[in-house]
Scaffold this motif. Structure first.
Motif, PDB file in Angstrom:
ATOM      1  N   ALA A 159      27.520 -22.139 -25.189  1.00 29.39           N
ATOM      2  CA  ALA A 159      27.950 -21.385 -26.370  1.00 29.39           C
ATOM      3  C   ALA A 159      27.606 -19.906 -26.221  1.00 29.39           C
ATOM      4  CB  ALA A 159      27.296 -21.961 -27.627  1.00 29.39           C
ATOM      5  N   LYS A 160      26.403 -19.613 -25.757  1.00 29.51           N
ATOM      6  CA  LYS A 160      25.981 -18.219 -25.584  1.00 29.51           C
ATOM      7  C   LYS A 160      26.836 -17.523 -24.533  1.00 29.51           C
ATOM      8  CE  LYS A 160      21.988 -15.344 -24.591  1.00 29.51           C
ATOM      9  NZ  LYS A 160      20.560 -15.329 -24.251  1.00 29.51           N
ATOM     10  N   CYS A 163      24.304 -27.193 -24.316  1.00 35.27           N
ATOM     11  CA  CYS A 163      25.273 -26.774 -25.334  1.00 35.27           C
ATOM     12  C   CYS A 163      25.013 -25.336 -25.770  1.00 35.27           C
ATOM     13  CB  CYS A 163      25.222 -27.714 -26.531  1.00 35.27           C
ATOM     14  SG  CYS A 163      25.860 -29.372 -26.189  1.00 35.27           S
ATOM     15  N   GLU A 164      23.739 -24.989 -25.962  1.00 35.68           N
ATOM     16  CA  GLU A 164      23.395 -23.631 -26.377  1.00 35.68           C
ATOM     17  C   GLU A 164      23.724 -22.612 -25.289  1.00 35.68           C
ATOM     18  OE1 GLU A 164      19.314 -23.627 -27.654  1.00 35.68           O
ATOM     19  OE2 GLU A 164      19.732 -25.079 -29.247  1.00 35.68           O
ATOM     20  N   ALA A 165      23.467 -22.963 -24.036  1.00 30.52           N
ATOM     21  CA  ALA A 165      23.746 -22.042 -22.925  1.00 30.52           C
ATOM     22  C   ALA A 165      25.240 -21.776 -22.791  1.00 30.52           C
ATOM     23  CB  ALA A 165      23.185 -22.603 -21.622  1.00 30.52           C
ATOM     24  N   GLU A 187      29.666 -29.121 -28.503  1.00 32.42           N
ATOM     25  CA  GLU A 187      28.966 -30.375 -28.721  1.00 32.42           C
ATOM     26  C   GLU A 187      29.142 -31.299 -27.523  1.00 32.42           C
ATOM     27  OE1 GLU A 187      30.577 -32.893 -31.823  1.00 32.42           O
ATOM     28  OE2 GLU A 187      32.568 -32.079 -31.496  1.00 32.42           O
ATOM     29  N   ARG A 211      20.769 -30.351 -25.615  1.00 30.05           N
ATOM     30  CA  ARG A 211      20.877 -29.246 -26.584  1.00 30.05           C
ATOM     31  C   ARG A 211      20.863 -27.900 -25.865  1.00 30.05           C
ATOM     32  NH1 ARG A 211      17.685 -32.808 -29.394  1.00 30.05           N
ATOM     33  NH2 ARG A 211      15.720 -31.797 -28.795  1.00 30.05           N
ATOM     34  N   ALA A 212      20.017 -27.779 -24.844  1.00 28.35           N
ATOM     35  CA  ALA A 212      19.930 -26.521 -24.098  1.00 28.35           C
ATOM     36  C   ALA A 212      21.240 -26.217 -23.376  1.00 28.35           C
ATOM     37  CB  ALA A 212      18.770 -26.575 -23.106  1.00 28.35           C
ATOM     38  N   ARG A 227      16.575 -32.835 -25.297  1.00 26.66           N
ATOM     39  CA  ARG A 227      16.292 -31.396 -25.219  1.00 26.66           C
ATOM     40  C   ARG A 227      17.188 -30.697 -24.205  1.00 26.66           C
ATOM     41  NH1 ARG A 227       9.874 -30.926 -24.929  1.00 26.66           N
ATOM     42  NH2 ARG A 227      10.138 -32.823 -23.714  1.00 26.66           N
ATOM     43  N   ALA A 249      29.342 -19.625 -31.555  1.00 27.05           N
ATOM     44  CA  ALA A 249      28.232 -20.189 -32.317  1.00 27.05           C
ATOM     45  C   ALA A 249      27.790 -21.494 -31.659  1.00 27.05           C
ATOM     46  CB  ALA A 249      28.671 -20.452 -33.750  1.00 27.05           C
ATOM     47  N   LYS A 250      26.523 -21.840 -31.822  1.00 25.92           N
ATOM     48  CA  LYS A 250      26.003 -23.081 -31.232  1.00 25.92           C
ATOM     49  C   LYS A 250      26.788 -24.297 -31.714  1.00 25.92           C
ATOM     50  CE  LYS A 250      21.310 -21.324 -31.011  1.00 25.92           C
ATOM     51  NZ  LYS A 250      19.945 -21.494 -31.531  1.00 25.92           N
ATOM     52  N   SER A 251      27.252 -24.246 -32.942  1.00 28.04           N
ATOM     53  CA  SER A 251      27.974 -25.383 -33.513  1.00 28.04           C
ATOM     54  C   SER A 251      29.358 -25.576 -32.904  1.00 28.04           C
ATOM     55  CB  SER A 251      28.107 -25.210 -35.025  1.00 28.04           C
ATOM     56  OG  SER A 251      28.838 -24.027 -35.315  1.00 28.04           O
TER      57      SER A 251
END
Length: 99
Positions: free
Chosen positions: A58-59, A54-56, A69, A51-52, A48, A64-66
């Motif tokens: 990306a934002k 990577c999302e942070a 990685e 993933r957080a 978790r 994009a989140k993709s």
């Protein structure tokens, strides 16, 4: 020493993660300048926090989140992320974030 290494299709970004943070944020560079500090509220269980992170990232970079990685360090606070995109634009965005 920089926290990123350029690649033809983007860059590899070294990060130092603080899981279970009260306030998620990108906190600048580590004292030696070798990693970007990222704080996330997620716990480091079942991926978790990874993933957080990577999302942070990306934002923060407007991607994009993709496009972000995890490359290395799944079980460590020191991680390397692969960020896909135009290398010059990514470096420019990172430098603006760190300014």
């Amino acid at each position: 020493m920089t926290a990123w290494r350029l690649r033809a299709d983007g860059l590899d970004l070294s990060v130092k993660v603080q899981p279970r943070a009260k306030r998620p944020s990108l906190g600048g560079l580590s004292p030696d300048g070798a990693a970007l500090r990222v704080a996330v509220a997620e716990v480091p269980e079942d991926g978790r926090a990874n993933r957080a992170v990577c999302e942070a990232v990306a934002k923060a970079l407007g991607l994009a989140k993709s496009a972000v990685e995890l490359l290395h360090g799944g079980a460590s606070r020191q991680k390397v992320l692969r960020v896909t995109g135009d290398p010059a634009a990514l470096v420019s965005r990172l430098e603006k974030l760190l300014a």
